[in-house]
Design a protein around this motif. Structure first.
Motif, PDB file in Angstrom:
ATOM      1  N   UNK A   8      55.446  42.731  42.312  1.00 18.17           N
ATOM      2  CA  UNK A   8      56.755  42.097  42.074  1.00 18.17           C
ATOM      3  C   UNK A   8      56.794  41.301  40.774  1.00 18.17           C
ATOM      4  N   UNK A   9      57.953  41.301  40.162  1.00 15.50           N
ATOM      5  CA  UNK A   9      58.198  40.504  38.967  1.00 15.50           C
ATOM      6  C   UNK A   9      59.440  39.655  39.209  1.00 15.50           C
ATOM      7  N   UNK A  15      64.119  32.550  38.943  1.00 11.88           N
ATOM      8  CA  UNK A  15      63.279  31.490  39.488  1.00 11.88           C
ATOM      9  C   UNK A  15      64.122  30.289  39.917  1.00 11.88           C
ATOM     10  N   UNK A  16      65.208  30.030  39.187  1.00 13.38           N
ATOM     11  CA  UNK A  16      66.093  28.918  39.517  1.00 13.38           C
ATOM     12  C   UNK A  16      66.994  29.277  40.696  1.00 13.38           C
ATOM     13  N   UNK A  17      67.629  30.430  40.651  1.00 19.51           N
ATOM     14  CA  UNK A  17      68.557  30.820  41.713  1.00 19.51           C
ATOM     15  C   UNK A  17      67.841  31.056  43.045  1.00 19.51           C
ATOM     16  N   UNK A  18      66.538  31.342  42.975  1.00 20.29           N
ATOM     17  CA  UNK A  18      65.774  31.601  44.201  1.00 20.29           C
ATOM     18  C   UNK A  18      65.298  30.323  44.875  1.00 20.29           C
ATOM     19  N   UNK A  19      65.612  29.156  44.315  1.00 18.15           N
ATOM     20  CA  UNK A  19      65.151  27.887  44.879  1.00 18.15           C
ATOM     21  C   UNK A  19      66.024  27.464  46.063  1.00 18.15           C
ATOM     22  N   UNK A  20      65.852  28.188  47.170  1.00 20.51           N
ATOM     23  CA  UNK A  20      66.554  27.909  48.424  1.00 20.51           C
ATOM     24  C   UNK A  20      65.534  28.031  49.564  1.00 20.51           C
ATOM     25  N   UNK A  21      65.828  27.475  50.731  1.00 21.42           N
ATOM     26  CA  UNK A  21      64.887  27.597  51.845  1.00 21.42           C
ATOM     27  C   UNK A  21      64.629  29.058  52.204  1.00 21.42           C
ATOM     28  N   UNK A 242      41.116  45.248  50.100  1.00 19.95           N
ATOM     29  CA  UNK A 242      41.983  45.693  48.999  1.00 19.95           C
ATOM     30  C   UNK A 242      43.146  44.733  48.801  1.00 19.95           C
ATOM     31  N   UNK A 243      43.683  44.222  49.903  1.00 17.90           N
ATOM     32  CA  UNK A 243      44.777  43.257  49.786  1.00 17.90           C
ATOM     33  C   UNK A 243      44.289  41.969  49.139  1.00 17.90           C
ATOM     34  N   UNK A 244      43.098  41.531  49.506  1.00 19.65           N
ATOM     35  CA  UNK A 244      42.523  40.326  48.897  1.00 19.65           C
ATOM     36  C   UNK A 244      42.402  40.499  47.382  1.00 19.65           C
ATOM     37  N   UNK A 245      41.937  41.647  46.945  1.00 23.05           N
ATOM     38  CA  UNK A 245      41.828  41.917  45.508  1.00 23.05           C
ATOM     39  C   UNK A 245      43.202  41.927  44.852  1.00 23.05           C
ATOM     40  N   UNK A 246      44.193  42.482  45.544  1.00 24.22           N
ATOM     41  CA  UNK A 246      45.548  42.559  44.995  1.00 24.22           C
ATOM     42  C   UNK A 246      46.156  41.162  44.862  1.00 24.22           C
ATOM     43  N   UNK A 247      45.942  40.317  45.855  1.00 21.69           N
ATOM     44  CA  UNK A 247      46.467  38.951  45.790  1.00 21.69           C
ATOM     45  C   UNK A 247      45.888  38.206  44.593  1.00 21.69           C
ATOM     46  N   UNK A 248      44.635  38.507  44.247  1.00 19.75           N
ATOM     47  CA  UNK A 248      44.003  37.845  43.108  1.00 19.75           C
ATOM     48  C   UNK A 248      44.671  38.223  41.790  1.00 19.75           C
ATOM     49  N   UNK A 249      45.360  39.369  41.760  1.00 18.12           N
ATOM     50  CA  UNK A 249      45.994  39.834  40.529  1.00 18.12           C
ATOM     51  C   UNK A 249      47.423  39.327  40.374  1.00 18.12           C
ATOM     52  N   UNK A 250      47.930  38.589  41.379  1.00 18.79           N
ATOM     53  CA  UNK A 250      49.301  38.088  41.362  1.00 18.79           C
ATOM     54  C   UNK A 250      49.312  36.564  41.398  1.00 18.79           C
ATOM     55  N   UNK A 251      50.299  35.962  40.735  1.00 20.05           N
ATOM     56  CA  UNK A 251      50.478  34.521  40.876  1.00 20.05           C
ATOM     57  C   UNK A 251      50.982  34.246  42.286  1.00 20.05           C
ATOM     58  N   UNK A 252      50.460  33.212  42.953  1.00 21.10           N
ATOM     59  CA  UNK A 252      50.890  32.926  44.335  1.00 21.10           C
ATOM     60  C   UNK A 252      52.394  32.772  44.508  1.00 21.10           C
ATOM     61  N   UNK A 253      53.117  32.396  43.455  1.00 22.90           N
ATOM     62  CA  UNK A 253      54.570  32.269  43.550  1.00 22.90           C
ATOM     63  C   UNK A 253      55.241  33.614  43.793  1.00 22.90           C
TER      64      UNK A 253
END
Length: 339
Positions: A8-9, A15-21, A242-253
């Motif tokens: 995802x990008x 980033x601003x408009x997505x700031x909702x619960x 594999x998912x653990x490796x993929x998560x490492x390649x993405x920013x947690x946001x």
């Protein structure tokens, strides 16, 4: 569907408009929070949050944003509200209810999303855009990185100076954030100055997610896991490593966007996190799954074994306990769906 195939990008404006619960907390209100009658602090917290939200619409007009020293607003009370307590006492419910009760424009995000926003927009532009809001709600206020500590402290000073109210949750009091993680006096001074901007509301009680509920369901075998993934439309299935490796390649946001639209997550071959970095990524991933109420079915070791005993006794203990609590609730949801 494989989460490892998704990358995802998120654009700067989004980033601003997505700031909702998140979806789980979109419909919550003070009226839907059910205080534990054995924990009077919970009912008191509802009153405190409601009064805080009510203050935001009144008083003098908000000060116009001016970076680096715009002066402090003079409301009838502190500009910040800090909900402190253990996991599973409904702090996020109360935070989201406060946000819903407050007037617009308003912003809501996790600490990780906030730091990513500053990184994407730059500090000055992030403050300018956030200063247009009447309230900023921050969930999961954490201090995983000394640089983030200083960054967010500086950001909140600028926003409260500009007249923005701030509400936040965490598992630790503001002047104790970072305890057990860092020893640097500089960071402690930063934390102390930040804590003075908040009134602290304590929320006590046991974890509501597991009160009176049976033990968590055990893992399933791989054949059952694959059959469930085929049965439930919109499901994902991934090998845990594999998912653990993929998560490492993405920013947690981006973890939330990673699982958007997924109806149920299936993890094959779960085992204990090999190190702290992996453990903290899994905490962030679990939080986003919980935000979106996505059931989790797994094979391998129980989800309660995701973090080692050493991790559970360290400085991030509360994070890991929260993640286990939330994953256990999602595993129960998956067990019901599977049945």
């Amino acid at each position: 569907m494989h989460l490892t195939d998704r990358r995802p990008e998120i654009g700067a404006d989004e980033l601003i408009t997505a700031l909702v619960p998140p979806p789980r907390f979109d419909a919550v209100r003070f009226s839907t929070y059910v205080p534990n009658p054995d924990e009077p602090s919970q009912a008191a917290a509802v009153t405190a949050c409601s009064e805080f939200a009510g203050r935001i619409g009144g008083g003098a007009p908000k000060k116009r944003f001016k970076l680096f020293g715009g002066g402090s607003a003079t409301p009838s009370g502190p500009m910040g509200l800090y909900l402190d307590g253990g996991f599973g006492v409904g702090k996020t419910h109360l935070l989201a209810s406060t946000w819903h009760a407050a007037p617009s424009p308003k912003a809501y995000g996790t600490f990780v999303e906030l730091t990513h926003l500053v990184g994407a927009l730059g500090f000055t532009e992030a403050v300018r855009r956030l200063a247009e809001h009447k309230i900023l709600a921050i969930d999961e206020f954490e201090l995983d990185d000394p640089g983030d500590t200083m960054l967010v402290t500086r950001l909140l000073k600028e926003l409260t100076n500009a007249g923005v109210y701030v509400a936040a949750t965490s598992n630790t009091l503001p002047d104790k954030l970072g305890e057990g993680r860092f020893a640097a006096e500089d960071f402690l001074r930063e934390i102390q100055s930040l804590s003075q901007r908040f009134s602290v509301v304590r929320v006590d009680g046991p974890d509501y997610r597991h009160r009176g509920l049976p033990d968590p369901p055990p893992p399933v075998d791989d054949a059952t896991l694959e059959a469930s993934a085929e049965q439930h439309e919109g499901s994902s299935i991934d090998d845990f490593d594999k998912l653990v490796d993929h998560l490492a390649s993405l920013h947690p946001s981006k973890y939330g966007r990673l699982v958007d639209g997924v109806s149920m997550v299936h993890l094959r071959g779960v085992h204990a996190a090999p190190d702290q970095n992996v453990g903290l990524r899994l905490v962030a991933f679990a939080d986003r799954l919980y935000d979106r109420a996505i059931p989790v079915l797994s094979s391998g070791e129980p989800l309660s074994n995701l973090f080692t005993e050493e991790m559970m006794q360290g400085g991030y203990r509360k994070k890991y306990l929260r993640a286990v609590s939330r994953l256990t609730a999602l595993a129960r949801d998956a067990s019901t769906a599977k049945a």
